[in-house]
Scaffold this active site. Structure first.
Site, short mmCIF file in Angstrom:
data_model
loop_
_atom_site.label_atom_id
_atom_site.label_comp_id
_atom_site.label_asym_id
_atom_site.label_seq_id
_atom_site.Cartn_x
_atom_site.Cartn_y
_atom_site.Cartn_z
N HIS A 33 0.90 -1.22 -0.32
CA HIS A 33 -0.28 0.18 0.32
C HIS A 33 0.80 1.15 -0.08
CE1 HIS A 33 0.77 -0.58 4.17
NE2 HIS A 33 0.55 0.71 4.49
N HIS A 35 1.15 3.84 1.75
CA HIS A 35 1.96 4.66 2.48
C HIS A 35 3.70 4.93 3.15
CE1 HIS A 35 -1.95 4.14 5.87
NE2 HIS A 35 -2.13 5.43 5.12
N ASP A 37 5.81 4.66 4.57
CA ASP A 37 7.04 3.67 4.94
C ASP A 37 6.64 2.20 4.51
OD1 ASP A 37 4.18 3.14 6.67
OD2 ASP A 37 4.35 2.01 7.57
#
Length: 270
Positions: A33, A35, A37
């Site tokens: 995904h 994000h 990080d």
């Protein structure tokens, strides 16, 4: 030899080099995904591949794969190799086969996070092995094309004698590895993790506080899922920074021998 990277957070290429691995050997990258990080290491890693004159194409799988194009447009990349984004479905309940070799396949399934997210699984194919002692007992030669024939057809006629696959062959069950990415425990994840030999699992919380709001799993959730799904071994990762005492976390896991806290540069054999 195959080399795959699942998620590429900030500092990934530094860790790759410290682990004495060669990023140029990467075949494909799989992003769960968007994000930071989980993807912010991509620009630096791609730049390094360019500086080291990579020519082999690179495929990057991800939900909302068009975001990769936007990411690469942010800077000046002097790459001489082709990067192909491949979209991974982030809705529904259908397991999607992404790639397949003669030895294994990699599949994905949408999971439940607060943005579009998927989990991945590498599933090794079953291996057929010849029991040499049994083959000798039924009069087969030590080697030859006859073994390929019996694997393909399930039976063979040799010197007038019918020999069945089961008479001389053993099937070794292929291994299954699942990487959850960031997700709450959900029906799709439980299904994908079923009978896994190894599950690399988001366990952001070692308590139940706030997990619903942020789309992550807690230790309590993971324990329940592992029992339900029949997972053989679990490595817990994505642990919140609030839990700074790793030894204390390990003590929490004493009652769960199949669960382990992830560590940097960890090597796992299954």
């Amino acid at each position: 030899e195959f080399c795959y990277l699942f998620d590429c957070g900030e500092g990934t290429q530094r860790q790759i080099l410290l682990a004495d691995l060669n990023p140029m050997k990467l075949n494909e990258i799989f992003i769960t995904h968007w994000h930071g990080d989980h993807y912010l290491g991509l620009p630096g890693l791609i730049d390094t591949m360019s500086f080291e004159n990579r020519l082999k194409p690179l495929t990057i799988y991800a939900p909302e794969a068009e975001r990769l194009t936007n990411l690469l447009d942010l800077g000046y990349f002097s790459k001489e190799f082709k990067i192909t984004p491949k979209d991974v479905p982030a809705k529904g309940c259908q397991i999607k086969k992404l790639l397949e070799t003669s030895d294994f396949k990699i599949v994905s399934l949408p999971v439940r996070h607060n943005v579009a997210a998927v989990a991945y699984s590498l599933i090794e194919k079953d291996r057929v092995k010849i029991n040499k002692e049994k083959a000798k007992m039924v009069g087969l030669p030590a080697q030859g094309l006859i073994y390929r024939e019996i694997k393909e057809k399930g039976r063979v006629i040799f010197e007038g004698k019918k020999i069945e696959f089961e008479d001389i062959c053993l099937v070794e069950k292929g291994k299954k590895i699942v990487y959850s990415g960031d997700t709450e425990i959900c029906g799709n994840l439980i299904r994908l993790a079923g009978d896994a030999d190894l599950l690399i699992q988001d366990c952001t919380y070692f308590d139940s506080e706030r997990k619903e709001k942020y789309g992550h799993a807690s230790l309590e959730d993971v324990v329940k899922m592992v029992e339900k799904a029949g997972v053989k071994r679990v490595i817990l990762t994505h642990i919140s920074r609030r839990y700074r005492d790793l030894e204390k976390l390990r003590r929490r896991l004493r009652d769960y021998p199949t669960l382990t806290v992830a560590e940097d540069f960890m090597k796992v054999t299954i």
